[in-house]
Write a protein that holds these residues in place. Structure first.
Motif, mmCIF file in Angstrom:
data_model
loop_
_atom_site.group_PDB
_atom_site.id
_atom_site.type_symbol
_atom_site.label_atom_id
_atom_site.label_comp_id
_atom_site.label_asym_id
_atom_site.label_seq_id
_atom_site.Cartn_x
_atom_site.Cartn_y
_atom_site.Cartn_z
ATOM 1 N N ILE A 799 0.862 -1.180 0.000
ATOM 2 C CA ILE A 799 0.000 0.000 0.000
ATOM 3 C C ILE A 799 0.899 1.230 0.000
ATOM 4 N N ALA A 800 0.547 2.242 -0.809
ATOM 5 C CA ALA A 800 1.393 3.434 -0.905
ATOM 6 C C ALA A 800 0.543 4.671 -1.169
ATOM 7 N N LEU A 826 -1.125 -1.110 -4.324
ATOM 8 C CA LEU A 826 -2.291 -0.241 -4.237
ATOM 9 C C LEU A 826 -1.814 1.138 -3.806
ATOM 10 N N ALA A 827 -1.839 2.101 -4.727
ATOM 11 C CA ALA A 827 -1.287 3.427 -4.469
ATOM 12 C C ALA A 827 -2.260 4.507 -4.909
ATOM 13 N N GLU A 828 -2.005 5.746 -4.426
ATOM 14 C CA GLU A 828 -2.827 6.882 -4.852
ATOM 15 C C GLU A 828 -2.473 7.316 -6.264
ATOM 16 N N SER A 829 -1.184 7.198 -6.636
ATOM 17 C CA SER A 829 -0.763 7.474 -8.009
ATOM 18 C C SER A 829 0.601 6.854 -8.220
ATOM 19 N N LEU A 846 -2.687 -1.035 -8.761
ATOM 20 C CA LEU A 846 -4.050 -0.630 -8.426
ATOM 21 C C LEU A 846 -4.022 0.796 -7.906
ATOM 22 N N GLN A 847 -4.956 1.606 -8.325
ATOM 23 C CA GLN A 847 -4.985 3.003 -7.908
ATOM 24 C C GLN A 847 -6.273 3.302 -7.159
ATOM 25 N N PHE A 848 -6.113 3.934 -5.971
ATOM 26 C CA PHE A 848 -7.293 4.375 -5.224
ATOM 27 C C PHE A 848 -8.124 5.325 -6.087
ATOM 28 N N LEU A 849 -9.428 5.313 -5.874
ATOM 29 C CA LEU A 849 -10.280 6.281 -6.547
ATOM 30 C C LEU A 849 -9.960 7.680 -6.043
ATOM 31 N N PRO A 850 -10.193 8.721 -6.844
ATOM 32 C CA PRO A 850 -9.891 10.085 -6.403
ATOM 33 C C PRO A 850 -10.521 10.395 -5.053
ATOM 34 N N GLN A 852 -9.691 9.068 -2.272
ATOM 35 C CA GLN A 852 -9.551 7.956 -1.331
ATOM 36 C C GLN A 852 -8.081 7.625 -1.113
ATOM 37 N N ASN A 853 -7.793 7.089 0.050
ATOM 38 C CA ASN A 853 -6.493 6.503 0.361
ATOM 39 C C ASN A 853 -6.681 5.579 1.544
ATOM 40 N N ALA A 854 -5.590 4.970 1.986
ATOM 41 C CA ALA A 854 -5.700 3.976 3.052
ATOM 42 C C ALA A 854 -6.276 4.578 4.331
#
Length: 927
Positions: A799-800, A826-829, A846-850, A852-854
């Motif tokens: 996760i990043a 799974l990262a934000e970008s 995998l990219q978080f939806l705008p 969103q983040n952990a």
């Protein structure tokens, strides 16, 4: 290899040039048929259009690809990819050695399956320049270059023997030996043709020189009007095997330059300003083209300085057009007059040549920079985009390290509270040292002298890196500053490890011809080697007394280098602050000996009479630099230095050369091992499956670089990699660097995520390569945790935050996690190259939806993660469902974007990576 298709548009034409008659594929013909205005297309798009036009009809290029690229318009980008096959591939040895190892392993796999191993062979021409292995062990002496070269061969004999084997085993594969220069400068000065000519169907065909390289700073060649950018070693291997890169229509940002730079600023100040500007604008994944009236004030080396740092800006490439400046540089660097005139004729015929009267193309966005606003700058102390005005350097230190560098007001309040008083009699001409620092001065005994170290002391000053050492103006400027400093009786601070590592032998030749080398050497800037050295962490050890003092007293010491990267832990593990600066400023800070100083107002030092000397008094003038250039630089220097560029010195020529189509793997080697990527390869890939009940190996924050992920720099004795080497009889003094051992996956997988500055939120507050193993809760090394999970059959994810994988294009930043068992990140970008590399190794980005983040989703990293929707089949950028289940049974469910951006990337992922995809095609006779 096919160099042209079936010409469905009838665009094939002839052009008479001084080099003879050539065939070419005329863009104007397509423009007429499709009713487009070529003048409105950005330079980048024209080059891509020529590529698909020339190959149209040769699988997988189609007539529709030509129509797609020709239809480029600002703001309108259909989500359909098209193929692009570069003219050539450029490797350096850190990324080139693992590429050769992979090719050798592919040959072994083919032989194992009963096929012909010689079919595994570069179809696209490859040049590999050995420039990343030299280390600054010896410095400050005239024998430094010779000793460092000797140590380089001692450490890397086995790797270099592999490359000698590759030279004779593979077709279309050339090696530039050690001690020649930095890959990008060799490319700029010699390898690049701007317009290439190849024989096809018994006729000469001319087309734009294009390339991809395994170093992110491949973009330096954009300065010559050559389209090229950095890719991972994985993607480069596929290209050299004839597999096109698949692109979406590019977003092109126009950078408009106006006015003229003021005197006293350098190309380094310009590039640091542009880097900061474009990072703020946001150009990740975009192409940038420079235009405007200010362009006439930039020399070709100035352009190269800018294009070089495209990765730090976030851009795919920073392109300059072909113009008279391009032609002048080709002549200066010894290219034949016939070839220069061929370049001119072809570029003008294809609408690729810019004149002051040329209309400006259309762009998706235009950003303007007024060159008259430039000012002396550095960047740091941790990121290349963090530009700092020279006058604000002390403030940047206070912001980054408030405990070690408190504000003057806070420090005075503390001093007064403790009953101190201000020494009002202090002469204002003396350097003002904050009170807090006066309290922590460490006396070091070094070479028979007493040397003072404190927070902010400069311990490394390096003129290094392709970014600046390709530019004669700043290199001669450094020499002129050194001359003036020596004439004023100044010297470098004795605690500073100095080095001069130019980008090619041409640099030392013109410094010597200008009479400036003696002055640089008087300040201990002796030649240490031709290579990247300090900029990639090959700074070598600090002198033992200095290293001991820094360690024991936890000093925040600094490096100043003319490089392009200064991420934490990169330059040297004991250096906490690193600043990028022009070569003249590198010399200046070596003299000053500290970075907590305002060189615009404080003296750089004192002459033998005790009189202050200010930087402005010894700064080179434009007239002095111009006079030195006219005196020292000419085509004969380049012709002489590159006459036997592939021959090498006696060290290279005396290396043993293994023979045969197959590389003979040595099971006892600690440098070269057959990687496991192609063992037990089936001819058909298994069906895609969802990722079920995975654990989190690491939970990381924003701006995690490939330096954090991929092993780089020295190998610590107590690390898993160090213990592996010791168990195989390697003494710590012979560890070499991670970069030098990239051909051994056993070393590299143990060093993945092992950066001493890595901040993993699952490491219970400990910095470095540590994590919590679940469900035991034990704090263990990341490598040990991965082993435990693999033995239990548990898949892993990472996760990043934002900009995951920024920095150098290191394939081991993808290979290492894959071998650790990481199935998804799974990262934000993502940074562009690293995302591509993950796909290339079968790891799902995998990219978080705008928005969103952990943290926003309430995740803490202890959950088990199931990623559903993979087995149903994927389309580009499809939403998948992520289900995170905690030990107490609570479930957090959310959606994420599967960053497989094209149909071809989905195909790569289905095959478990791009290399297994290509190998299966070769085995089935499809490529």
């Amino acid at each position: 290899m096919v160099t042209q298709g079936i010409d469905p548009f009838g665009a094939r034409a002839t052009l008479d040039t001084p080099e003879g008659r050539v065939r070419y594929f005329r863009l104007a013909t397509v423009a007429d048929q499709l009713a487009i205005d070529l003048d409105q297309l950005p330079y980048t798009v024209k080059v891509l259009l020529e590529n698909v036009l020339r190959y149209a009809g040769a699988e997988p290029f189609t007539e529709d690809d030509v129509r797609l690229v020709a239809a480029w318009r600002p703001g309108t980008k259909p989500a359909k990819e098209f193929p692009f096959l570069p003219t050539r591939v450029l490797l350096q040895d850190f990324t080139g050695v693992p590429a050769v190892v992979d090719l050798a392993a592919m040959r072994t796999a083919v032989a194992r399956l009963g096929g012909d191993p010689s079919r595994i062979n570069p179809l696209v021409p490859v040049d590999l320049v050995i420039d990343h292995s030299v280390q600054v062990d010896v410095f400050g002496t005239t024998v430094a270059f010779q000793r460092n070269v000797e140590k380089e061969y001692e450490r890397n004999r086995e790797r270099y023997a592999l490359l000698r084997w590759a030279q004779q085993a593979f077709r279309n594969f050339r090696v530039v030996p050690p001690g020649t220069g930095i890959v990008h400068q060799v490319n700029l000065e010699y390898l690049a043709s701007v317009v290439a000519v190849r024989q096809s169907d018994r006729e000469a065909v001319a087309f734009p020189d294009t390339l991809v390289g395994t170093d992110s700073h491949t973009t330096m060649i954009n300065a010559l009007g050559v389209l090229g950018w950095g890719v991972g070693g994985i993607e480069a291997e596929a290209v050299l095997l004839g597999q096109p890169i698949y692109l979406l229509l590019p977003e092109v940002v126009g950078l408009r330059l106006i006015n003229e730079p003021p005197g006293g600023v350098t190309a380094t100040d310009l590039v640091l300003t542009i880097t900061q500007l474009l990072r703020q604008v946001g150009v990740v994944g975009k192409f940038v083209e420079v235009f405007g009236p200010g362009l006439r004030h930039l020399s070709l080396p100035d352009r190269a300085t800018i294009s070089n740092m495209a990765p730090e800006m976030g851009a795919t490439a920073v392109m300059f057009p072909i113009d008279d400046e391009t032609l002048g540089y080709l002549r200066l660097t010894g290219r034949s007059e016939g070839h220069v005139r061929l370049v001119e004729a072809y570029a003008k015929e294809q609408g690729l040549f810019r004149t002051p009267e040329s209309p400006d193309p259309l762009f998706d966005q235009v950003v303007e920079l007024d060159l008259s606003t430039l000012e002396p700058s550095l960047a740091g102390p941790r990121r290349p985009q963090d530009r700092v005005r020279l006058s604000e350097l002390p403030a940047s230190l206070r912001a980054a390290f408030p405990e070690q560098f408190p504000s003057p007001q806070a420090e005075q309040e503390r001093f007064d509270w403790e009953g101190g008083s201000v020494n009002e009699a202090q002469e204002p001409s003396e350097p003002v040292v904050p009170v807090g620092q006066r309290r922590k001065v460490v006396d070091v005994h070094l070479d028979g002298r007493h040397v003072e170290l404190t927070h902010g002391s400069v311990v490394i000053a390096a003129i290094t890196s392709c970014t600046n050492t390709s530019n004669p103006e700043v290199m001669l400027g450094a020499g002129i500053l050194a001359k003036k400093a020596v004439e004023r009786g100044l010297d470098t601070h004795p605690a500073v490890k100095t080095s001069l590592a130019p980008g090619s032998g041409v640099v030392t030749a013109y410094l010597e011809r200008a009479g400036l080398m003696p002055y640089l050497e008087a300040l201990r800037f002796h030649l240490v080697g031709y290579g990247c050295t300090t900029c990639i962490g090959n700074s070598g050890p600090l002198p033992e007394p200095i290293a001991k003092a820094v360690q024991e007293h936890e000093l925040v010491v600094a490096a100043v280098l003319s490089g392009n990267r200064n991420f934490e832990g990169r330059i040297h593990p004991q250096v906490r602050a690193a600043y990028l600066a022009s070569p003249p400023l590198v010399v200046a800070f070596a003299i000053a000996g500290r970075v907590d100083i305002d060189l615009t107002s404080e003296p750089i030092g004192y002459d033998p009479n005790g009189e202050p000397v200010y930087l402005r008094e010894i700064w080179p003038t434009p007239e002095e630099i111009r006079e030195a250039m006219e005196k020292a630089i000419g085509p004969e220097l380049f012709i002489e230095r590159y006459r036997e560029v592939f021959t090498g010195d006696e060290h290279w020529r005396s290396l043993p050369v293994p023979t045969g189509d197959l590389y003979q793997w040595d099971p006892d080697s600690t440098y070269i091992q057959e990687p496991p990527f192609f063992k037990d390869l089936a001819l058909e890939p298994p069906p895609l499956r969802d990722i079920e009940r995975a654990r989190v190996l690491a939970w990381l924050g924003d701006s995690v670089t490939t330096d954090h992920i991929s092993p780089a720099g020295s190998i610590p004795v107590n690390s898993p990699a160090g213990q592996y080497l010791i168990a195989r009889g390697v003494q710590p003094k012979d560890f070499n660097s991670y970069g030098a051992r990239r051909g051994n996956h056993e070393v590299m997988v143990r060093g993945t995520f092992a950066n001493i500055r890595l901040r993993n939120r699952l490491a219970q507050g400990r910095e470095g390569g540590w994590t919590t193993h679940f469900p035991s809760g034990e704090l263990v090394t990341i490598y040990e945790a991965a082993l435990r999970y693999q033995m239990a059959g548990v898949p892993l994810i990472v996760i990043a935050g934002k900009e995951y994988g920024s920095g150098s294009s290191r394939d081991w930043a993808a290979k290492g996690p894959m071998l650790l068992g990481v199935r998804a990140v799974l990262a934000e970008s993502f940074e562009r190259i690293h995302r591509s590399n993950l796909v290339g190794m079968g790891v799902l980005p995998l990219q978080f939806l705008p928005g969103q983040n952990a943290e926003a989703l309430g995740l803490d990293g202890s959950e088990r993660y199931t990623i559903a929707g993979i087995s149903d089949g994927l389309v580009p950028r499809e939403l998948v469902t992520v289900r995170a289940e905690r030990e107490d049974g609570r479930v957090i469910e959310f959606q994420a974007i599967a960053r497989l951006d094209t149909d071809m990337e989905i195909e790569y992922y289905r095959h478990g990576g791009i290399l297994t995809f290509v190998l299966r095609r070769l085995l089935r006779g499809e490529a």
